[in-house]
Design a protein around this motif. Sequence first.
Motif, short mmCIF file in Angstrom:
data_model
loop_
_atom_site.label_atom_id
_atom_site.label_comp_id
_atom_site.label_asym_id
_atom_site.label_seq_id
_atom_site.Cartn_x
_atom_site.Cartn_y
_atom_site.Cartn_z
N ASP A 217 -29.85 17.96 30.65
CA ASP A 217 -30.95 16.98 31.14
C ASP A 217 -32.05 17.01 30.56
O ASP A 217 -32.50 18.13 29.99
N GLU B 200 -35.65 15.22 34.66
CA GLU B 200 -34.75 15.31 35.72
C GLU B 200 -34.41 16.78 35.92
O GLU B 200 -34.04 17.26 37.01
N LYS B 201 -34.62 17.77 35.04
CA LYS B 201 -34.42 19.22 35.52
C LYS B 201 -35.48 19.76 36.57
O LYS B 201 -35.21 20.35 37.44
#
Length: 802
Positions: A321, A325-326
């Motif tokens: 990702d 998003e991580k």
Amino acid sequence: MADYERVRAVAYLDVENSSRYRRIMHFCYTQNLSVRAALYRDELLEGVRAQGLTDYTDEQLEADLNYLVANGNLTRRQEMNQARSIEEFKNKHFRYQITAASIAIEHLMAHLPQEDAESGDLNAHLFERLLKLLTPLATLHEVDLADQWQQVMGLFEELQQGAALYVNYLTSVQMDQMLQTREFLGYKAEFVHYLQVFIRKMQQSAAEIQETIRSLPSSMLEEVAAELLRQKTTQPSFEAADEADLAASVHNQWQALHRWFFDTGSRPSEYHNLIQQTTSALDRITRVIQSLTANLQQQRSRAKDYRQLVQWFLEIAEGPDVEAEKLQAANQLAAAFLSFDKTLHIQAPKADAQGTMTDLWTLKLSPTQLTSKSRANRRRVAVKPFKRDRAASAAVAKQYREEQAAYKALWIRYLDDGKLRLSDHASLPRAMRRDLLRYISQALMALAENRVILATENPGAYTLIRRNFLDLRRLCLENLGLELIQHPDFYKLEKLMARPRGFMTVNGLTQPMDFVFMTAILTYTETLGADQPFLLSEMVTALNEIMARAVDWTQFAQRRSLVRVLNVMTQLNLLTRLDGELAGYESSGLEVLLMATTYSTYFLAREVDDLGGFPDWHAAVANRTELTTRQQVLQELLFTPGLCRTPETVPLFTYMRNQAASLHQFLAQYTEFAFELTKNVAMLTLSERRAGFGQLPGGRNIDDLLMVMGHKLRASAWEPDEFGQIRLTRAQWVAMVGEQTAINHDWLAKSDRERSVKEMSELLLAQALSAGMVRTTETAVIITPLFGRLDGTYGAKETSNE
């Protein structure tokens, strides 16, 4: 079966250097009898030399101590707790203590009566008996005086031996191991009671013993020696009595008794040491009991569970990702097991909904007037004079004092000896009930908006929670399904969410790898225990093994991330920096001395257990105790911006509509929020900005742009689905961000005006994701109805003076 193997513990009695070994063991034994169980090297060197080996060297002592430790005659431990600098830590201070087996050997060698080396019992009545024997010494003479003297010395010897065994038991490894067992809870009350009674009786008797010793005449020793000499000469014996030796023996016995009860200029008395050891043991046992009873899981290390968290965070950090998003996923994982800091709620004017089935997208709102973050567009207001109306101020002050006096008189009528007993009153005036509920609501909000309430950092909230602890604990368990942890140093509400959000972060951690480092550090500190100093360089070496990979700490980015995590952990009171500067380690590798705090052992939620038994963290969360519908609803409302209706949450909305009046009453009593329930979203809002609360919009341009986009969405032609969701493609999202950024370009701060449309769209998407206002797929951005509560516009430029 009996063990007939070689006993190495007695080997020192008949070897080449046994004369040196026996002097060391004899000195340790005699000092142990004087309640000095652990000795430093310089004390041992001086003790051996005092026994005739004047040319005994430090190198010989080092070799002899290593031999005796290897044979099990002595135990060696390093004093770690007192290290407060790197130099002290590296200059290791060892103390040596005689083992129980060696005590028995030395007993045998000295022809002493056999003692139960396993017993830790010391009867406080020995002090009372010693006092009764000492008191008549001042009035007795000749034979009676000598007999009484021998009884005193016999009892004193029994007291010395019992105290030595008692202290040896309290400071033994077996005692520490026993305290860590759950079985200890079975007789903890009796053991603590024994120690408390022992201290009280010992202190009462010892004070009188000291007074009696002071009152005894110095001539008594001569009279005792003379009578013992007379008795010796009248007995048939081939050995002649030595008057000098007998007098010296009586004098030494008296000095030993005196030193046992009175401090000297350089050393505390053995009685003082005994009190200190017992008090220390009592404190240690009390802490263990509190820890065991408060949380049976705290008796074991959480290192195994932290290791599992390290692996889950690594999977996120090394996943495919994008970074934003991580980070969202790392925040959610941290919130699932490590709790979180602040809640997040929308701050906006109150919405006037006509009913619980009103669609929020069609509800008429009052747009929030946003102010520019650009200096060029800020309002400049001319300074105007201020005129004070003293008469009006005096009238207001007088009215306020009268109201406070009347209110105080109201409370006094209901107080009994300064206390309010609710059971004594059938009802209370509304003003008093409102204040009582306000105290509880303030305490509840403090717990909700803080990860932990430390007595040293937030004494006001700590005191408020302590005074209302029972009510708060019941309130949290029954209505939220959450446990309130009580500790002498802090209070902590275990805020564990079944559906954690991205905004529930550890403030200060800005990269997914930061979470890996933090949990790896917590794994290391769990293996050490709280209040144990450690060097940063030693911890860094251990992190490679914990993370199961070689980290190149010579890279500046890695070291900077590590220092950022350590600073955050220090701010969270998980670590204490004792010496050295973290900034220096970041740039030049200078050494730092750190220590884990007691709170660090409570950082991982107590409900978390054996994470290694689950395939992923979602399964571990799903395995928790199921909450009631009311508890699920109140958790979502109190800790998140809002709860959206989905196929999964339909039962929750049915409950809220049926229990709307009850929820309104509860939330009005115990919170400072307004409860809003519409067709597809339920939330708590703030009508005005409040310090200490997590609020949306915040003070950043990103939040203002979200408000503007909410206004745009409300006026757009996009049709929401049955759950109030608007589905956009990612391209449409980027286009809308670009459009609103261009329209409001002049209102933005310089740093945001310089960002590209792609950068702004990613930042806005991450912020909306964390608050639960959007959901994403590979190709789409799904706007939730929660986004519809944001409504803001920039007004006309106001740059002229007023």
